[in-house]
Design an enzyme around this catalytic site. Structure first.
Site, short mmCIF file in Angstrom:
data_model
loop_
_atom_site.label_atom_id
_atom_site.label_comp_id
_atom_site.label_asym_id
_atom_site.label_seq_id
_atom_site.Cartn_x
_atom_site.Cartn_y
_atom_site.Cartn_z
N ASP A 46 -10.88 3.50 3.74
CA ASP A 46 -10.43 1.95 4.08
C ASP A 46 -12.47 1.81 4.21
O ASP A 46 -11.65 0.22 4.03
CB ASP A 46 -9.32 1.89 4.96
CG ASP A 46 -8.31 2.25 4.28
OD1 ASP A 46 -8.17 2.71 3.08
OD2 ASP A 46 -7.29 2.50 5.55
N GLN A 64 -1.15 4.27 7.06
CA GLN A 64 -0.36 3.95 6.43
C GLN A 64 0.40 3.25 6.03
O GLN A 64 0.11 1.47 5.72
CB GLN A 64 -0.51 4.96 5.19
CG GLN A 64 -1.17 4.11 3.27
CD GLN A 64 -2.10 4.31 3.46
OE1 GLN A 64 -3.16 4.60 3.95
NE2 GLN A 64 -2.66 2.76 2.61
N GLU A 112 -1.57 5.00 -4.98
CA GLU A 112 -2.50 4.71 -4.47
C GLU A 112 -4.00 5.19 -4.05
O GLU A 112 -4.94 5.28 -4.26
CB GLU A 112 -2.44 3.14 -3.90
CG GLU A 112 -3.39 2.37 -3.39
CD GLU A 112 -2.81 1.26 -1.95
OE1 GLU A 112 -3.92 0.30 -2.14
OE2 GLU A 112 -1.86 1.73 -1.82
N HIS A 113 -3.34 5.69 -2.43
CA HIS A 113 -3.97 6.97 -1.94
C HIS A 113 -3.49 8.51 -1.98
O HIS A 113 -2.05 8.63 -2.15
CB HIS A 113 -3.85 7.07 -0.95
CG HIS A 113 -4.91 5.62 -0.40
ND1 HIS A 113 -3.78 4.43 0.02
CD2 HIS A 113 -6.03 4.89 -0.68
CE1 HIS A 113 -4.73 2.96 0.30
NE2 HIS A 113 -5.92 3.58 0.45
N THR A 117 0.62 -1.15 0.07
CA THR A 117 0.13 0.39 0.16
C THR A 117 0.63 0.85 0.34
O THR A 117 2.12 1.23 0.24
CB THR A 117 -1.12 0.07 0.99
OG1 THR A 117 -1.82 1.20 0.81
CG2 THR A 117 -0.45 0.01 2.46
N HIS A 150 0.02 -0.75 7.79
CA HIS A 150 -0.59 -1.77 6.74
C HIS A 150 0.67 -2.47 7.14
O HIS A 150 0.82 -4.09 6.87
CB HIS A 150 -0.69 -1.59 5.56
CG HIS A 150 -1.97 -1.01 5.42
ND1 HIS A 150 -3.72 -1.46 5.52
CD2 HIS A 150 -3.00 0.56 5.62
CE1 HIS A 150 -4.33 -0.81 5.46
NE2 HIS A 150 -4.10 0.48 5.16
N HIS A 165 -16.77 -11.18 -47.68
CA HIS A 165 -17.60 -10.23 -46.77
C HIS A 165 -17.92 -9.44 -46.80
O HIS A 165 -19.62 -9.74 -47.42
CB HIS A 165 -16.56 -9.39 -45.91
CG HIS A 165 -15.39 -9.31 -44.43
ND1 HIS A 165 -15.02 -11.16 -44.37
CD2 HIS A 165 -15.95 -9.84 -43.89
CE1 HIS A 165 -14.36 -10.89 -43.38
NE2 HIS A 165 -15.15 -10.09 -42.51
#
Length: 806
Positions: free
Chosen positions: A366, A264, A332-333, A242, A267, A425
């Site tokens: 979250d 953060q 990510e954030h 993360t 994690h 075609h």
């Protein structure tokens, strides 16, 4: 504490991905190298199935399991043992996530390319999805919510969840994860983790059928396995350790910034945390806060390893440079804690999710923002988005074309097929429309000169049909709950006189707030109500619409108990309010305990109750309404359109208004007052509610003629309500008559009766129409509704029904 990276003086044009690749910290992860490690595991599972999963689980997790399937009882036990506060939090997280993800569902769109040729785009869910929930350093029940809710909203029929077994838990996944699965209604859960779990989902085993889509975060080996199986299945964005970036200026609160960096870093030791600021003083204050807060942090060693490893503080000249650095890093954030945070957030191009201002921390996302926390990491936010409903949907084009439309476009197919040397075609078209392309094109109106699209209707309204009872010219019409007795000659005269007085001033707008009418309505209702507590509009439907505009709307919910008035969910949808359908009991009543439980689960912004209920007819006990008012967090709307027909005239929600300021009682003059053609609806509520509705009402919404007509009718309320007594008596007589013929009849306090049940109610309805009697095919399957009419009309109905039943 954070390593400093000084980019001051660097032009914004030089703050790109290539220039900053070696400067900005991030954990070194080589997914390609990990693929070499997981490939044998995945191939083994592909070849040997469940036996391979068992062996690799024993090797990596230290648990030997005969089957990956988690018993259903273990899920229920886990939820029963879950901390009630955690269970409540998960329910609220699920409610918010469902609300956000339901807004993502795309509607079907139809484009008419030419006359006779169209393309419809349908979005179809995958049949089966697999959700991976990690269970390493920390168990993440919130990840169950974030993965399962979008799959459920998308309409995925089968969802399998897998999570690593815990040796200390008897080989089951973490109990919090099992509890979250039970709470969301997931019945298939597997005890398997790592690459073998991904292979199990992708290839299938005797315990777990193969899925179409795999989602969910995990470690590098999970990411590598998902990359390896991409093509066999679809997957969400690749998730690594993360990360968070925080853009902050000198106005940011250093304590807030430090707390979010630590949150953060908590994690994973490999978590990456980046502070990007134009204020060196803030950087110093954040360092001091990090040291102070770290001293009391539970996972201090893990946090410190992350903050002193692949983390840092980037100094820039201004917010333009800060945005450039953030876009290059593609976190990510991304938090924006600066002046004009909203404007800055609107300029972000690369981020999994953006959190704006000092009170929108990543922790909110979250768990309870409603947004999804399964987001792209490792810079993949430059090309990928977070998990959503679209992850589980596939767009399918459905093409239709008439012969003439194909003939018109055939010359263009000739040209393109010839240019690409694909003669077959061309032949596939010409075998259908022949070779006279010029004539065919002329017959179809000439060459295609451009596309003609259908009007850009909102996606959620596509395919909807207008509301309304069938308008059939039958001799006896008992289908719309109108009062069968028209106004008296005296009342007609007074309406004409009042309208004539208003006609002389029709060049002027009417009384904008209908003060005189509202005063008269307050006097009619009694219960000590004042004009300030009354609001009037064009029928009760406009009242309901204004309530939903003021108190509902996008991101909000309304709860009703069905079967009930079908316009409630229709108006909710047109205002962007999510409708939640609660259920009634077998006798069409509402169990107060279940109603309160539904309110606790969904926390609706509005609750709709109908008393007497349409289409079933029963009045609701005041005790139920009282308990709902006490439990509801928002508005409670009691629709009393048929209140004057009820047996107990004292059992009205009007009596509860002094105790519940968020209670609204809706009435109409269409029924008892026989003014359906005048369209007058009204409500009684707290003055604050009335003031709120004046914000959303259109100016001069109630015409002068309507107000005059309604006031004339109110002046003769005693006379008009006399006819109500006759309708009540006729209703009760009809109920007895129907029951004597062996039919089921719902208890009614309205001016209609719901009766049945019929194996083919449509056939019964049609036969009645054939006999000249129109009633309503509405309500639960097998039931029909008849409005009480005049004695002549009721005799005609009885005669027709006798013939149909015989």
């Amino acid at each position: 504490m954070l390593n400093r990276i000084d980019l001051r003086g660097t032009p914004v044009s030089e703050l790109g991905v290539r220039q900053l690749a070696e400067l900005l910290p991030r954990a070194e992860l080589d997914v390609e190298a990990a693929m070499a490690a997981v490939r044998p595991v995945c191939e083994d599972v592909r070849a040997r199935g469940a036996a391979a999963v068992r062996e690799h689980t024993a090797r990596f997790d230290g648990v030997d399991l005969a089957t990956t399937v988690v018993p259903r009882g273990a899920l229920a036990d886990a939820l029963a043992r879950l901390d009630p506060q955690v269970a409540a939090a998960l329910r609220e997280a699920a409610r918010r996530a469902r609300c956000v993800h339901e807004a993502q569902v795309p509607g079907q769109s139809v484009t008419y390319v030419t006359d006779g040729s169209s393309v419809t785009e349908r979005y179809v869910p995958v049949a089966r999805a697999g959700v991976y929930v990690p269970g390493g350093l920390v168990a993440y029940p919130s990840s169950v919510v974030m993965n399962v809710i979008p799959a459920q909203v998308a309409g995925v029929e089968k969802i399998a969840v897998t999570s690593p077994p815990q040796a200390s838990g008897g080989g089951l996944p973490h109990p919090a994860i099992l509890a979250a699965c039970e709470l969301l209604g997931i019945t298939e859960v597997h005890a398997a983790g790592g690459a073998q779990a991904i292979a199990m989902l992708g290839y299938g085993t005797r315990d777990c059928a193969a899925v179409d889509t795999i989602t969910g975060p995990g470690n590098i080996y999970v990411a590598a396995a998902k990359r390896l199986l991409r093509g066999v299945v679809s997957t969400d964005a690749e998730a690594g350790p993360t990360e968070v970036a925080i853009i902050a200026d000198g106005s940011a609160d250093a304590a807030f910034v430090a707390a979010d960096l630590i949150a953060q870093a908590e994690h994973d030791p490999l978590a990456a945390c980046l502070l990007i600021t134009s204020a060196p003083g803030l950087a110093d204050r954040v360092d001091a806060e990090l040291i102070a807060q770290l001293a009391t942090t539970r996972h201090a060693s893990r946090v410190k390893e992350a903050l002193t490893g692949q983390s840092g503080c980037v100094l820039v000249d201004d917010m333009d440079a800060a945005l450039a650095v953030a876009d290059a890093w593609a976190p990510e954030h991304l938090e924006v804690q600066a002046a004009d945070a909203g404007d800055l957030a609107g300029r972000v191009r690369n981020a999994g999710a953006v959190f704006v201002g000092p009170y929108a921390p990543v922790s909110l996302g979250d768990y309870l923002a409603g947004s999804n926390h399964v987001l792209p990491t490792g810079g993949t936010a430059r090309h990928s988005g977070g998990l959503s409903v679209l992850t589980f949907l596939r767009g399918i084009h459905v093409v239709t074309c008439t012969e003439s439309a194909l003939a018109a476009v055939a010359p263009h197919i000739d040209a393109l097929g010839g240019a690409e040397n694909l003669a077959a075609h061309v032949r596939a078209v010409r075998i259908r429309v022949g070779d006279d392309s010029a004539a065919a094109a002329a017959a179809a109106g000439g060459e295609v000169t451009g596309a003609r699209s259908a009007p850009p209707l909102r996606h959620d309204l596509v395919g909807r049909v207008p509301y309304g009872a069938p308008q059939i010219d039958a001799p006896v019409k008992l289908n719309t709950n109108e009062n069968p007795y028209g106004p008296s000659a005296a009342l007609i005269g007074e309406i004409v006189q009042a309208a004539a007085a208003e006609a002389a001033a029709l060049n002027r707008y009417p009384d904008r707030d209908a003060v005189g009418l509202r005063r008269d309505l307050a006097a009619y209702l009694g219960h000590g109500l004042q004009m300030s507590q009354i609001w009037a509009a064009n029928g009760s439907n406009e009242i309901i619409q204004q309530l939903l505009q003021a108190f509902g709307g996008p991101g909000r919910t309304a709860l009703g108990f069905e079967p009930s008035y079908s316009m409630h969910p229709i108006i909710a949808q047109t205002t962007g309010t999510r409708w939640i359908a609660g259920l009634r009991e077998a006798d069409f009543g509402i169990d107060r305990g279940r109603a309160v439980a539904a309110i606790a689960e969904y926390r609706p912004d509005l609750v709709f109750l109908t008393s007497p209920n349409n289409p079933t007819g029963a009045a609701m006990p005041l005790a139920v309404i009282e308990q709902v008012c006490a439990a509801a967090p928002g508005m409670v709307v009691v629709d009393e359109a048929y209140a004057e027909f009820a047996r107990d005239q004292q059992a009205t929600a009007l009596t509860l208004l002094p105790r519940f300021p968020r209670l609204v009682v809706v009435r109409t003059m269409s029924k008892a007052f026989a003014l359906a053609g005048a369209r007058v609806g009204y409500l009684a509520a707290d003055p604050g509610v009335v003031e709120a509705l004046q914000i959303v009402r259109l100016p001069y919404h109630l015409s002068a003629l309507t107000q005059a007509t309604a006031r004339a009718a109110l002046g003769r309320s005693v006379e008009l309500l006399g006819a109500v007594d006759a309708i009540r008596a006729s209703r009760d007589e009809l109920t007895t008559w129907l029951r004597a013929r062996g039919l089921s009849v719902a208890e009614s306090d309205a001016n209609f009766v719901l009766f049945g049940t019929f194996n083919d109610r449509r056939a019964v309805w049609q036969k009645l129409v054939d006999h000249g009697v129109l009633i309503r095919e509405v309500g639960p399957p097998g039931w029909l509704r008849v409005t009480i009419g005049t004695p002549r009309e009721m005799n005609a109905f009885r005669t027709a029904l006798e013939e149909v039943l015989s």
